[in-house]
Design an enzyme around this catalytic site. Structure first.
Site, mmCIF file in Angstrom:
data_model
loop_
_atom_site.group_PDB
_atom_site.id
_atom_site.type_symbol
_atom_site.label_atom_id
_atom_site.label_comp_id
_atom_site.label_asym_id
_atom_site.label_seq_id
_atom_site.Cartn_x
_atom_site.Cartn_y
_atom_site.Cartn_z
ATOM 1 N N GLY A 1 -5.423 -5.597 6.251
ATOM 2 C CA GLY A 1 -6.387 -4.657 6.357
ATOM 3 C C GLY A 1 -7.553 -4.893 7.363
ATOM 4 N N GLY B 1 -10.625 -2.986 2.035
ATOM 5 C CA GLY B 1 -9.780 -3.213 3.353
ATOM 6 C C GLY B 1 -9.863 -1.966 4.109
ATOM 7 N N THR C 1 -0.471 0.606 6.771
ATOM 8 C CA THR C 1 -0.449 -0.531 5.673
ATOM 9 C C THR C 1 -0.356 -1.665 6.612
ATOM 10 O OG1 THR C 1 0.833 -1.547 4.138
ATOM 11 C CG2 THR C 1 2.209 -0.341 5.653
ATOM 12 N N THR D 1 0.905 -1.081 0.030
ATOM 13 C CA THR D 1 -0.062 0.121 0.069
ATOM 14 C C THR D 1 0.935 1.202 0.117
ATOM 15 O OG1 THR D 1 -2.103 -0.962 1.120
ATOM 16 C CG2 THR D 1 -1.320 1.427 1.580
HETATM 17 N N1 ASP Z 1 -4.197 -2.547 3.988
HETATM 18 C C1 ASP Z 1 -4.172 -3.114 2.691
HETATM 19 C C2 ASP Z 1 -5.415 -3.653 2.344
HETATM 20 O O1 ASP Z 1 -5.836 -4.399 3.457
HETATM 21 C C3 ASP Z 1 -3.061 -3.715 2.030
HETATM 22 C C4 ASP Z 1 -1.723 -3.475 2.596
HETATM 23 O O2 ASP Z 1 -1.551 -2.538 3.192
HETATM 24 O O3 ASP Z 1 -0.939 -4.095 2.045
HETATM 25 O O4 ASP Z 1 -6.147 -3.564 1.493
#
Ligand code: ASP
Length: 329
Positions: free
Chosen positions: A250, A226, A247, A196
């Site tokens: 999620g 997410g 990040t 992210t």
């Molecule tokens: N938090 C993001 C999601 O769940 C993914 C990530 O940060 O890797 O969509």
């Protein structure tokens, strides 16, 4: 004027090991982070708002194929891209977000338009794309978002018939090409892969802002959303406390309302930015297997970038100082 102006960015957290990263891939990541920080720093040095600085930083990160947002986003189970983004202005508590868009070239610019020109906060799917089109924003064909590395990762995830918590950019960057190695024997650990992008900033006027953008998790079910576009989970900003971009896994960040929790702990427990952020990332998230990290700044110019994974692409830049970038723990 506030001389503590600062910008911090992240490009995702995960199993980012020195041993799995080639020297040239590592140099590419540092160069990309450095360029984005320099651009954000220029906005702040020119007297621009924190909101402008985080928009610009995240737009550049979306355009960079090394990161899982915009160009270079991961694939859904349907073989498509579904992008989420959010932005928040700490001086007004105005916020804008979009989710599940497939063709908006820069989701963060659409989120910004929602913040500025809509009475609503969050648009999804077709409605979000219609809003972006009415705002005259640039659209891109699905091929624009494609990268070989993310496609290969999706094929592996699909072969294992599971949704995976995103890419690990470093591992992907160092991975051999598909003709060298089909890699099914080397499963992607679903608990340890994230990605992210995000930015937080304090401007010279004393205001903070946060922005976050993602392609989500690899092989996610179509329609899955997410934490990233949810105000309070993946993104939050309030001049009275701090600006936060997250990040990681999620679903856990949503359940912990992670970004807001940092601000709430500062407000209600009267603890420092670092104490609040460390508690969320190192104590609270791990209790429900939440893995990842966050970046945060407060109105005094304090910066913290905690993560509970092996690495997180990250950096910060203060006015008049060289940007600092880092990858590993
Ligand atoms: N938090 C993001 C999601 O769940 C993914 C990530 O940060 O890797 O969509």
């Amino acid at each position: 004027m506030n001389s503590n102006a600062v910008i911090a960015i992240h490009g995702g957290a995960g199993t980012i090991l020195r041993s799995s990263m080639s020297a040239s891939a590592e140099a590419d990541y540092h160069a990309a982070l450095h360029a984005v920080l320099s651009a954000g720093q220029r906005v702040l040095a020119d007297g621009g708002s924190a909101l402008d600085a985080v928009s610009e930083a995240v737009r550049l990160l979306e355009d960079c194929p090394l990161f899982n947002a915009g160009r270079g986003a991961v694939y859904t189970a349907a073989g498509t891209h579904e992008l989420d983004a959010a932005i928040m202005d700490g001086s007004t508590l105005d916020a804008g977000a979009i989710c599940c868009v497939k063709r908006v070239r820069n989701p963060i610019l659409a989120a910004r338009r929602v913040l500025e020109r809509s009475e609503h906060v969050l648009f999804t799917g077709e409605g979000a794309e219609a809003f972006a089109a009415a705002q005259g924003l640039e659209f891109a064909e699905p091929e624009y978002f494609h990268t070989e590395a993310r496609h290969r990762q999706w094929l592996i995830a699909r072969g294992q018939q599971r949704a995976m918590l995103d890419h690990d950019g470093a591992t992907l960057a160092a991975a051999p090409s598909p003709s060298d190695d089909p890699t099914p024997h080397e499963p992607i650990d679903p608990n340890r892969k994230f990605g992210t992008v995000g930015a937080v900033a304090l401007d010279q006027h004393g205001h903070v802002a946060a922005a976050t953008s993602t392609g989500g998790v690899t092989n996610k079910q179509a329609g899955r959303v997410g934490d990233t576009p949810l105000i309070g989970a993946g993104c939050y900003a309030d001049d009275a406390t701090c600006a936060v971009s997250t990040t990681g896994s999620g679903e856990m960040f949503m359940r912990m309302v992670a970004a807001y929790d940092v601000a709430a702990q500062m407000a209600y427990r009267n603890v420092s930015l670092q104490e609040a952020a460390d508690d969320v990332v190192m104590n609270r998230l791990p209790k429900i297997d939440g893995r990842g990290g966050l970046i945060a700044v407060d109105a005094r110019g304090n910066v913290t970038l905690p993560f509970n994974t092996e690495g997180m692409y990250r950096g910060f830049a203060r006015l008049g100082e060289a940007p600092v970038t880092a990858i590993y723990r």
